[in-house]
Design a protein around this motif. Structure first.
Motif, short mmCIF file in Angstrom:
data_model
loop_
_atom_site.label_atom_id
_atom_site.label_comp_id
_atom_site.label_asym_id
_atom_site.label_seq_id
_atom_site.Cartn_x
_atom_site.Cartn_y
_atom_site.Cartn_z
N PHE A 33 12.49 20.49 11.56
CA PHE A 33 12.19 20.86 12.94
C PHE A 33 11.17 19.90 13.55
CE2 PHE A 33 13.39 25.65 12.70
CZ PHE A 33 14.72 25.27 12.62
N LEU A 34 10.11 19.64 12.78
CA LEU A 34 9.08 18.74 13.32
C LEU A 34 9.64 17.35 13.57
CD1 LEU A 34 5.95 19.88 11.29
CD2 LEU A 34 6.42 20.22 13.71
N LEU B 94 11.84 17.57 16.64
CA LEU B 94 10.98 17.72 17.82
C LEU B 94 10.30 16.39 18.16
CD1 LEU B 94 9.41 21.19 17.03
CD2 LEU B 94 10.68 20.61 19.11
N GLN C 192 10.78 14.88 21.70
CA GLN C 192 9.59 15.00 22.56
C GLN C 192 8.84 13.69 22.71
OE1 GLN C 192 7.66 18.40 20.51
NE2 GLN C 192 7.91 19.46 22.45
N VAL C 193 8.72 12.95 21.62
CA VAL C 193 7.87 11.77 21.65
C VAL C 193 8.69 10.47 21.75
CG1 VAL C 193 6.00 10.53 20.50
CG2 VAL C 193 6.16 13.02 20.31
N ILE D 188 11.92 21.41 26.26
CA ILE D 188 11.13 21.05 25.07
C ILE D 188 10.90 19.54 25.03
CG2 ILE D 188 11.12 20.98 22.56
CD1 ILE D 188 12.75 23.62 22.66
N GLY E 127 8.18 17.85 27.03
CA GLY E 127 6.79 18.18 26.72
C GLY E 127 5.99 16.99 26.22
N LEU F 221 4.07 14.37 23.74
CA LEU F 221 3.22 14.57 22.56
C LEU F 221 2.30 15.77 22.74
CD1 LEU F 221 2.35 13.42 19.80
CD2 LEU F 221 0.57 12.14 21.01
N PHE G 137 10.45 29.53 22.60
CA PHE G 137 9.93 28.29 22.04
C PHE G 137 9.93 27.15 23.07
CE2 PHE G 137 9.99 24.48 19.36
CZ PHE G 137 8.88 24.74 18.58
N GLY H 221 7.13 24.26 23.53
CA GLY H 221 7.49 22.84 23.48
C GLY H 221 7.14 22.11 24.77
N GLU H 222 7.38 22.75 25.93
CA GLU H 222 7.15 22.05 27.19
C GLU H 222 5.66 21.97 27.54
OE1 GLU H 222 8.62 23.75 30.82
OE2 GLU H 222 8.52 21.82 31.85
N GLY I 73 3.71 20.55 24.01
CA GLY I 73 4.19 19.31 23.40
C GLY I 73 4.45 19.40 21.91
N TRP I 74 4.52 18.22 21.30
CA TRP I 74 4.81 18.18 19.88
C TRP I 74 3.64 18.76 19.08
CZ3 TRP I 74 3.03 15.63 15.39
CH2 TRP I 74 3.90 15.73 14.29
N SER J 25 3.88 22.46 19.17
CA SER J 25 5.00 22.89 18.32
C SER J 25 4.60 22.78 16.85
CB SER J 25 6.23 22.01 18.56
OG SER J 25 6.50 21.91 19.92
N PHE J 26 3.88 21.71 16.55
CA PHE J 26 3.41 21.50 15.18
C PHE J 26 2.54 22.68 14.74
CE2 PHE J 26 0.20 20.07 12.18
CZ PHE J 26 0.97 19.45 11.20
N ILE K 257 4.74 25.82 14.24
CA ILE K 257 5.57 25.73 13.03
C ILE K 257 4.70 25.79 11.78
CG2 ILE K 257 7.03 24.12 11.73
CD1 ILE K 257 8.29 23.34 14.43
N ILE L 167 14.36 28.71 16.43
CA ILE L 167 13.86 27.39 16.85
C ILE L 167 14.99 26.36 16.78
CG2 ILE L 167 12.23 25.53 16.34
CD1 ILE L 167 10.23 27.60 15.53
#
Lengths: 597, 429
Positions: free
Chosen positions: A20-21, A24, A28-29, B294, B297, B299, B324, B328-329, B332-333, B336-337, B340, B381
């Motif tokens: 998932f990470l 993501l 996202q990045v 998501i 979003g 970083l 979720f 996420g938006e 950001g990551w 989310s990190f 999770i 997720i």
């Protein structure tokens, strides 16, 4: 065994979290397309169309303005629970049309659905719009006109073509934008269009605007287009158009001291309102296929032979070259070239006044054949080259540079031209002498002839004729319209031309229809051969003789002698401009009746 | 009484309690953000009981009270009453089909006055208890075929009833018990079979059948030929051929399954999973919008309440199944990190608690809790970022909804209660 299984299960949990990470991180990045998508989703840019600049006449009378019209805009993604039947009924379109238009629209972006909804439909639709989610009305303006005149000079605006869009290197225009397509609208497009503004707003999924995007950092205000002040006198213009009713031809009137065009009439014309607004397409089709060619802007596009008027230019060049003086007497030898019966011979002034053909044949021969070369062919080439340069200095043979598109050059013959015409076989004076009397290969457009009248009125110089005297309220014309241009003929030689043209009105061909009671008019008739149809009637004039205020050229096609139709119209224009009315109602009636032959 | 509660406060696993608290509070803030709408001019309050965030706060209060009640009840109750609770739940699952009104295609809600109650949410709890109860004797062997039938019947019964109600998503959760059985000694065959079935299913969806058949043919000829030549063992070759046959049969059946067994909305969810762009305004809309929210979003996120997609209502169901997206938006990551990481921490903590139980009932129950939470975490997720088809099950402790928050709380804290008494249990051989 249970220990391994314990770790396998824990491992599955941890790996899932890591996957998932990782995913993501990727969306996202690493991948910024989602940021663009989200902006496209939620940020709407609303274009604010500026008002197009207005156009006024030289006395501050409004000529062109804007009036609102309404476009129905659709954003397909927002269209929900639409009652298509009611919709089609309200906007009076068929179901097939609806489906077709809908399929053409881009789901996420607002795009025109029906353009230029009429006032009545707009009023009717307003009540219903609440139920048509995804549709809204955007007001924009279309051009409107105070009168039905000056269509060809003003031009029109319409949606930008695909070709122009591709050529738009500055990337200013978008599909669906309006752009000047001809006339002043096209020539002054970048001044008239103003600057579009844009607002960025955040909206939610239902289309409700929730605020400015980034506190309005990227917003710009729209700036209205510049107003243009024209050189045209709208009353004179209207009068000229009235005189040209049911005639083909043109009238150009210039203020000699400035080069400002007082009126520019092209007949037949059309009502400029027809090419503005929702019926543009249908009307354009009708107007552009009309056999009388109302879109053909005669003052700068119709090329005619100059006729007898050209003799004045011939005389001036000869004087400058020193091959004659004002007292040079030449017999009227009709064995060389035909003439009207006016006497046995003339000096210069009389030759112009009576339009003596043999005189000017002789003059041209003197200019062209100077015996500078022993080879008679070569001698003619050299002489003609010289002659051609003089004539071109009067603004002939090339576009004058008026502030309108599509101006034609006309033609001043030059040696290479005849080389081509005779396919490199030798040619000499006897092949080309008809240019001496303004027939033959010469071609001019009416604007050039009006400018020539202004040159004589100014005794030797001109300002490039133009239609806009001020860009913006207190601006000036384009800089190049303020440059004084001299011909290659010394101003001192012009007096005889002025005197001869005064004599034409006093006692010559202009005395019957162009003579005015209190104003000394100078003029010259021309009758341009147009076999097998009747001749074109041509007249140039300026007035008053001293300190001239107006110079005119008039062309009436297929109307016979210049002394009739054209001379009448030119003198009426002078009267109208200088005293505001005519004192010769019978001449106006004669013109309006239109039977000149 | 006071002495008992002192005891329980000292003995309960506070790490689990803290993680739980963090998760429900993060959930609460995100629900507020998900329904945040200031277009009317006034900024709404997180406490307003007319909004989802206010109602969620009420439910959080109810959950805290429930935790106290769970802690007060005798820990042996959960074992002794497991079959009865299971029976009652089955009864409710049957009753709800006759008494409930249909809500978006499913009859799964009891409406009692203003309160709504969803038996299927609680059936996970009672099934977990029953599975633990079946396993409670050390002598119960999970690798016997007879026992397989018993165990699969225990999870299949509620799952089938829930499928009949029209809530296939929740029924899928019961599949995760296979992981629990595996931990307790069942052969991995079922897991392998199940996983390969899903694998073949997905492959069939993604690739044209001809590809699959030809690669299957080549693979079985290669493997079969190799085993035959190296061992001269016809038995293994036959098994390889049988597997190949089964695989082709399942390829054939997938099309039939999708077109004839699945309901249209379920078919669309699978189509959306494979290629959401095929219908961005129809079945693909949720997935596309969810990923846009998501993915935009970045970083560190757009900031609390600053998400244009979620506050703009572009994502459907964003306070429940798609919660979720808000995380996420807006966070950001990194956000989310954090979420999770907290989930994985909770799952591992629950596994750790389960493993330290001497009483098999408690251990199996602990594994059930971990696996149920895991399944929800993974699918929920996963679907928001396009790794799973859209299956409408909530993200534990985050998604708005009383029944789900309440049932997950009970699920978790029954384990905490059992764990608090682990020293009082004698190991029965």
């Amino acid at each position: 065994m249970s220990n391994t299984r314990k770790f396998i299960i824990a491992g599955i949990f941890i790996i899932t979290g890591l996957v998932f990470l990782g995913k993501l991180f990727a969306i996202q990045v690493l991948d910024d397309s989602y940021i663009r998508e989200s902006t496209r989703n939620s940020v709407r840019h609303i274009v604010e169309y500026p008002y197009r600049g207005l156009i006024y006449d030289r006395n501050g009378e409004l000529i062109v303005y804007n009036k609102p019209e309404y476009d129905l805009i659709v954003t397909p993604i927002d269209v929900k629970n639409l009652d298509t039947a009611t919709f089609c009924q309200v906007f009076n379109i068929s179901k097939e049309d609806f489906v077709k238009k809908m399929s053409k629209a881009i789901p996420y972006l607002p795009s025109p659905f029906i353009k230029q909804v009429s006032h009545e439909e707009f009023a009717k639709a307003q009540d219903h719009l609440v139920n048509f989610s995804g549709f809204h009305i955007e007001a924009r303006t279309v051009r409107a006109y105070q009168d039905t005149i000056m269509a060809n000079a003003l031009g029109y605006i319409s949606e930008i073509t695909k070709r122009s869009l591709e050529k738009d290197s500055a990337d200013y225009y978008k599909q669906g934008d309006y752009i000047g397509q001809s006339g002043l609208e096209s020539y002054y497009e970048e001044y008239l269009r103003g600057k579009r503004g844009v607002r960025f707003v955040i909206r939610n999924a239902k289309g409700i605007i929730k605020g400015k995007y980034q506190e309005g950092r990227y917003d710009t205000l729209s700036i209205p287009g510049n107003k243009l002040i024209s050189t045209v006198d709208i009353k004179l213009q209207a009068y000229g158009e009235r005189l040209m009713t049911n005639k083909s031809g043109s009238i150009v009137a210039i203020e000699p001291a400035t080069g400002e065009i007082l009126s520019i009439v092209s007949g037949p014309s059309y009502n400029p309102s027809l090419l503005s607004g929702r019926n543009y397409g249908r009307n354009f089709q009708k107007i552009s296929t009309d056999s009388l060619k109302p879109l053909f802007n005669r003052p700068l596009m119709a090329q005619y032979r100059p006729g007898s008027i050209f003799k004045i230019m011939q005389a001036l060049v000869a004087l400058q070259e020193g091959v004659i003086d004002t007292d040079t007497y030449i017999p009227c030898n009709q064995s060389l070239i035909g003439c009207h019966n006016h006497g046995a011979g003339e000096t210069l002034k009389g030759a112009i006044t009576h339009s003596c053909n043999p005189y000017f044949r002789n003059v041209l021969k003197r200019i062209v054949n100077r015996k500078v070369s022993r080879d008679p062919f070569e001698d003619t080439r050299i002489g003609l080259g010289k002659w051609s340069e003089h004539i071109r200095s009067f603004g002939l043979g090339a576009p004058l540079g008026i502030d309108l598109p599509n101006e034609k050059s006309g033609l001043v013959p030059y040696p290479e031209y005849y080389d081509r015409a005779y396919r490199n076989r030798p040619w000499k004076f006897s092949n080309i002498y008809s240019i001496a009397i303004g027939e033959g290969e010469n071609l001019v457009v009416p604007l050039q002839m009006a400018n020539f009248a202004a040159i004589v009125a100014n005794r030797g110089y001109y300002f490039t004729p133009h239609l806009i005297k001020s860009i913006g309220e207190n601006g000036g014309p384009l800089p190049r319209f303020m440059e004084k241009k001299y011909t290659s003929v010394d101003p001192k030689h012009f007096d005889v031309a002025v005197e001869a043209m005064a004599e034409v009105i006093r006692s010559g061909t202009g005395q019957y229809r162009a003579k005015l009671k209190d104003i000394e008019v100078c003029g010259k008739t021309g009758t341009v051969q147009n076999d097998p149809l009747p001749d074109h009637s041509v007249f140039i004039a300026f007035a008053p003789k001293d300190n001239p205020k107006i110079a005119v050229s008039v062309y009436v096609e297929d109307a016979g002698q210049g002394a009739r139709a054209a001379a009448s119209i030119a003198s009426l224009m002078i009267e109208q401009y200088l005293i505001g009315h005519t004192e010769r109602q019978h001449i106006e009636d004669y013109v309006m009746r239109g039977a000149f032959l | 009484m006071r002495r008992v509660s002192d005891n329980i406060v000292n003995k309960m696993d506070w790490i689990t309690g803290l993680i739980y608290l963090v998760l429900i509070l993060m959930g609460w803030f995100n629900i507020f953000a998900a329904v945040y709408d200031d277009s009317s001019g006034a900024a709404p309050s997180i406490f307003s009981f007319s909004s989802n965030s206010g109602k969620q706060l009420l439910w959080i209060g109810v959950c805290i009270l429930t935790i106290i009640v769970i802690m007060a009840i005798d820990f042996k109750f959960y074992e002794s009453f497991a079959p009865i609770l299971y029976g009652v739940m089955i009864l409710f699952l049957i009753l709800v089909m006759f008494l409930a009104d249909e809500v978006s295609g499913a009859r799964s809600w009891f409406q009692v006055g203003p309160a709504k109650f969803q038996p299927s949410e609680f059936s996970k709890l009672s099934t977990a208890l029953l599975v633990a109860w079946i396993f409670k004797d050390q002598s119960f062997k999970a690798d016997r075929l007879k026992n397989h039938l018993l165990l699969f019947a225990a999870i299949a019964l509620p799952a089938l009833l829930i499928i009949i109600q029209g809530d296939a998503g929740t029924a899928l959760v019961f599949g995760v018990f296979a992981l629990v059985f595996y931990r307790e000694g069942m052969q991995p065959l079922y897991l392998v079979l199940g996983t390969s079935l899903v694998f073949v299913f997905v492959l069939t969806l993604l690739l044209p059948n001809s590809y699959l058949y030809s690669s299957l043919l080549i693979l079985s000829v290669l493997v079969g030929g190799y085993t035959y030549l190296s061992n001269k063992n016809t038995k293994i070759t036959l098994i390889v051929l049988a597997i190949a046959g089964a695989a082709s049969a399942s390829i054939l059946s997938v099309d039939y399954f999708i077109n004839n067994v699945l309901q249209p909305h379920q078919q669309n969810r699978i189509k959306a999973f494979i290629n959401p762009e095929a219908d961005p305004r129809g079945y693909g809309y949720n997935v596309i919008q969810s990923k846009i929210a998501i993915g935009s979003g970045g970083l560190s996120g757009k900031g609390f309440l600053k998400g244009t997609q979620t506050t703009g209502d572009y994502v459907p169901e964003q306070s429940t199944d798609f919660i979720f997206c808000t995380i996420g938006e807006e966070h950001g990551w990194l956000g989310s990190f954090v979420v999770i990481a907290f989930f994985i921490a909770l799952l591992l903590r629950v596994l750790y608690i389960a493993e330290r139980q001497k009483w098999r009932f408690a251990r199996v129950y602990g594994y059930s809790v971990a696996c149920i939470l895991f399944f929800h975490f993974m699918v929920n997720i996963g679907m928001t970022i396009g790794l799973f088809p859209v299956i409408g099950i909530p993200l534990p402790f985050f998604s708005y909804g009383g029944s789900s928050l309440w049932s997950f709380t009970i699920l978790l804290f029954v384990l905490v209660k059992l764990d608090a008494h682990r020293m009082q249990v004698l190991v029965r051989s």
